[in-house]
Scaffold this active site. Structure first.
Site, PDB file in Angstrom:
ATOM      1  N   ASP A  15      43.042  35.850  29.645  1.00 36.28           N
ATOM      2  CA  ASP A  15      43.311  36.875  30.653  1.00 36.28           C
ATOM      3  C   ASP A  15      43.456  36.190  32.015  1.00 36.28           C
ATOM      4  O   ASP A  15      42.884  35.126  32.243  1.00 36.28           O
ATOM      5  CB  ASP A  15      42.114  37.832  30.663  1.00 36.28           C
ATOM      6  CG  ASP A  15      42.356  39.141  31.374  1.00 36.28           C
ATOM      7  OD1 ASP A  15      42.490  39.116  32.607  1.00 36.28           O
ATOM      8  OD2 ASP A  15      42.377  40.194  30.721  1.00 36.28           O
ATOM      9  N   HIS A  69      34.715  42.445  31.294  1.00 32.49           N
ATOM     10  CA  HIS A  69      33.980  42.474  32.565  1.00 32.49           C
ATOM     11  C   HIS A  69      32.680  43.280  32.511  1.00 32.49           C
ATOM     12  O   HIS A  69      31.819  43.104  33.385  1.00 32.49           O
ATOM     13  CB  HIS A  69      34.859  43.048  33.675  1.00 32.49           C
ATOM     14  CG  HIS A  69      36.058  42.224  34.010  1.00 32.49           C
ATOM     15  ND1 HIS A  69      35.973  40.891  34.354  1.00 32.49           N
ATOM     16  CD2 HIS A  69      37.382  42.540  34.049  1.00 32.49           C
ATOM     17  CE1 HIS A  69      37.191  40.425  34.590  1.00 32.49           C
ATOM     18  NE2 HIS A  69      38.061  41.403  34.410  1.00 32.49           N
ATOM     19  N   ASP A  96      37.558  51.775  40.720  1.00 31.12           N
ATOM     20  CA  ASP A  96      37.979  50.883  39.636  1.00 31.12           C
ATOM     21  C   ASP A  96      37.543  51.396  38.270  1.00 31.12           C
ATOM     22  O   ASP A  96      38.267  51.244  37.280  1.00 31.12           O
ATOM     23  CB  ASP A  96      37.405  49.480  39.845  1.00 31.12           C
ATOM     24  CG  ASP A  96      38.202  48.667  40.843  1.00 31.12           C
ATOM     25  OD1 ASP A  96      39.240  49.165  41.312  1.00 31.12           O
ATOM     26  OD2 ASP A  96      37.780  47.538  41.160  1.00 31.12           O
ATOM     27  N   GLY A 141      35.479  46.148  36.649  1.00 28.76           N
ATOM     28  CA  GLY A 141      36.848  45.753  36.361  1.00 28.76           C
ATOM     29  C   GLY A 141      37.534  46.547  35.268  1.00 28.76           C
ATOM     30  O   GLY A 141      38.156  45.964  34.375  1.00 28.76           O
ATOM     31  N   HIS A 191      42.124  37.173  34.641  1.00 26.88           N
ATOM     32  CA  HIS A 191      40.822  37.316  35.293  1.00 26.88           C
ATOM     33  C   HIS A 191      39.737  36.590  34.496  1.00 26.88           C
ATOM     34  O   HIS A 191      39.775  36.569  33.259  1.00 26.88           O
ATOM     35  CB  HIS A 191      40.450  38.795  35.430  1.00 26.88           C
ATOM     36  CG  HIS A 191      41.426  39.591  36.242  1.00 26.88           C
ATOM     37  ND1 HIS A 191      42.449  40.313  35.671  1.00 26.88           N
ATOM     38  CD2 HIS A 191      41.540  39.758  37.586  1.00 26.88           C
ATOM     39  CE1 HIS A 191      43.157  40.904  36.623  1.00 26.88           C
ATOM     40  NE2 HIS A 191      42.625  40.576  37.791  1.00 26.88           N
ATOM     41  N   ASP A 239      47.692  40.235  31.232  1.00 23.77           N
ATOM     42  CA  ASP A 239      47.963  40.226  32.675  1.00 23.77           C
ATOM     43  C   ASP A 239      48.230  38.822  33.201  1.00 23.77           C
ATOM     44  O   ASP A 239      48.494  38.638  34.388  1.00 23.77           O
ATOM     45  CB  ASP A 239      46.834  40.896  33.459  1.00 23.77           C
ATOM     46  CG  ASP A 239      45.458  40.397  33.084  1.00 23.77           C
ATOM     47  OD1 ASP A 239      45.360  39.448  32.280  1.00 23.77           O
ATOM     48  OD2 ASP A 239      44.462  40.968  33.567  1.00 23.77           O
ATOM     49  N   TYR A 241      48.961  45.136  32.730  1.00 19.66           N
ATOM     50  CA  TYR A 241      49.205  46.341  33.525  1.00 19.66           C
ATOM     51  C   TYR A 241      50.685  46.659  33.738  1.00 19.66           C
ATOM     52  O   TYR A 241      50.996  47.637  34.401  1.00 19.66           O
ATOM     53  CB  TYR A 241      48.446  46.212  34.851  1.00 19.66           C
ATOM     54  CG  TYR A 241      47.005  45.874  34.581  1.00 19.66           C
ATOM     55  CD1 TYR A 241      46.130  46.836  34.089  1.00 19.66           C
ATOM     56  CD2 TYR A 241      46.530  44.570  34.705  1.00 19.66           C
ATOM     57  CE1 TYR A 241      44.822  46.523  33.760  1.00 19.66           C
ATOM     58  CE2 TYR A 241      45.220  44.249  34.387  1.00 19.66           C
ATOM     59  CZ  TYR A 241      44.376  45.233  33.913  1.00 19.66           C
ATOM     60  OH  TYR A 241      43.078  44.919  33.576  1.00 19.66           O
TER      61      TYR A 241
END
Length: 422
Positions: free
Chosen positions: A179, A144, A102, A152, A181, A268, A307
């Site tokens: 986001d 992150h 990652d 992340g 996430h 995202d 992404y």
């Protein structure tokens, strides 16, 4: 006939915009979903729409190790500064820093971190000195990263560094994260303080990364109730998202009363994102930006995840137009990356009739229960915390006030100088 990209502009908002033409040239790897090249597409669209004429453009000084050490550990910063793809096998404790698939080591890693972090820090500085109402750094927003490890796709937490700078001048900083996430790295950094309220709207449940951000994560000690989490299920659409976003943010503004805002605009959460699972449209996503802007509080606007590259560029370009109060044509102007936007060549594509990849699993009753619980917690605060700010520490980066006297003529010269974003 000249193509009219700007349909209407009534902006009185003072906006500055950070971009370094090198930031989009870094490469995580051929199969990695994070593509810094998305920043090249974004900035090329911003230029070709003429939005640069509505704001001041800056190339920030890259953050150095001393800047990063304001939050990150010395061992970790030293590692980032010295590791390369060629010498990584010489490091025995790579796993300690969470380096791997990652978060790979790629050529220029430290320089990449320096560039995106520098833009966020300098944006905070300009807000501190009341030079602008909004500062934009789409390369930032890497939420992150932790104190001593990557996570992340994020290595240096530019958001935390910027907030630490803002805290020198502001008693209360509000952080908002849209986001898909959870903004775990920022929440963790300020979990024990009431001087930063973190508010994150994100997918939660199952094995979805990072696995944190339940509604019961509310902060601890002095920071109890100052972490606000809105855990959402797959497939949320514009209507449902805004029906929870607006009352929560309104409640936060009423009870917390921040004097500055940091807004992370991870793209995202858009429909059809490669890694996301929400169904937001670009207009729905941007409505969050518009709503936050309506409070007329100094705001640092940052990027984040995203992404599906062409949609990231579309989204952040449109949100740039929102920041400068400018209506733009939906037909894309010709630009260096026009082929990315085939076959529709629209800023905001029409997805009418296309099937949803994720059905909306957020029921009305569930969203209402979230709203009630969060507003109940906010009411317990009763009043906004205050602090006595004494001697203000020096800025992380020196401010050159002369740079802010640029005329429109100088802005056009800067456009010519930095016109190559490829």
């Amino acid at each position: 006939m000249e193509y009219n990209t700007i349909l209407n502009n009534t902006s009185k908002t003072r906006v500055c915009y950070f971009f370094d033409q090198d930031v989009g040239n870094y490469f995580y790897g051929p199969y990695h979903p994070m593509k810094p090249h998305r920043l090249c597409l974004t900035n090329n669209l911003v230029l070709n729409y003429g939005l640069h004429k509505k704001m001041h453009l800056y190339k920030a000084r890259p953050a150095d190790a001393e800047d990063m050490l304001k939050f990150h550990s010395e061992d970790y910063v030293d590692f980032l500064e010295r590791v390369t793809p060629e010498n990584i096998n010489e490091w025995k404790d790579v796993k300690r820093f969470h380096i791997g698939e990652d978060c790979p080591v790629f050529p220029g890693l430290y320089d990449y971190c320096s560039i995106y972090s520098g833009g966020s820090i300098e944006g905070a500085l300009k807000l501190n000195h009341r030079m602008y109402d909004i500062a934009i750094n789409w390369s930032g927003g890497l939420h992150h990263a932790r104190k001593d490890e990557a996570s992340g796709f994020c290595y240096v937490n530019d958001i935390v560094l910027a907030i630490l700078e803002l805290l020198k001048f502001h008693a209360r900083v509000l952080y908002i994260d849209i986001d898909v996430h959870h903004g775990d790295g920022v929440q963790e950094a300020f979990y024990l303080t009431d001087r930063v309220m973190t508010v994150s709207f994100h997918k939660f449940g199952g094995d979805f990364f990072p696995g944190t951000g339940d509604i019961d994560e509310i902060g601890a000690k002095t920071g109890k109730l100052y972490s606000v989490n809105v855990p959402l299920a797959d497939g949320i659409d514009d209507k449902n998202y805004l029906n929870i976003f607006k009352p929560v943010i309104q409640g936060v503004m009423d009870y917390y009363r921040p004097s500055v805002i940091v807004l992370q605009c991870g793209a995202d959460s858009l429909r059809f994102d490669r890694l996301g699972c929400f169904n937001l449209t670009i207009k729905g996503h941007a409505e969050c930006v518009r709503f936050v802007k309506s409070f007329n509080i100094p705001t640092l606007v940052l990027g984040g995840g995203g992404y599906t590259v062409r949609n990231v560029a579309r989204c952040w370009t449109y949100e740039t137009s929102v920041c400068v109060d400018t209506e733009v044509n939906n037909e894309l102007p010709y630009n260096d990356y026009i082929q990315f936007y085939s076959p529709d060549f629209q800023l905001i594509p029409d997805y009418t009739g296309l099937p949803f990849k994720y059905e909306n699993a957020n029921t009305k009753s569930y969203l209402e229960s979230l709203r009630i619980k969060i507003l109940e917690n906010l009411r317990i605060l009763q009043w906004a915390p205050s602090v006595q700010i004494q001697d203000v520490p020096p800025d992380i980066m020196p401010i050159d006030f002369d740079r802010d006297e640029d005329s429109k003529e100088n802005m056009d010269k800067r456009k010519k100088k930095h016109n190559d974003f490829s």
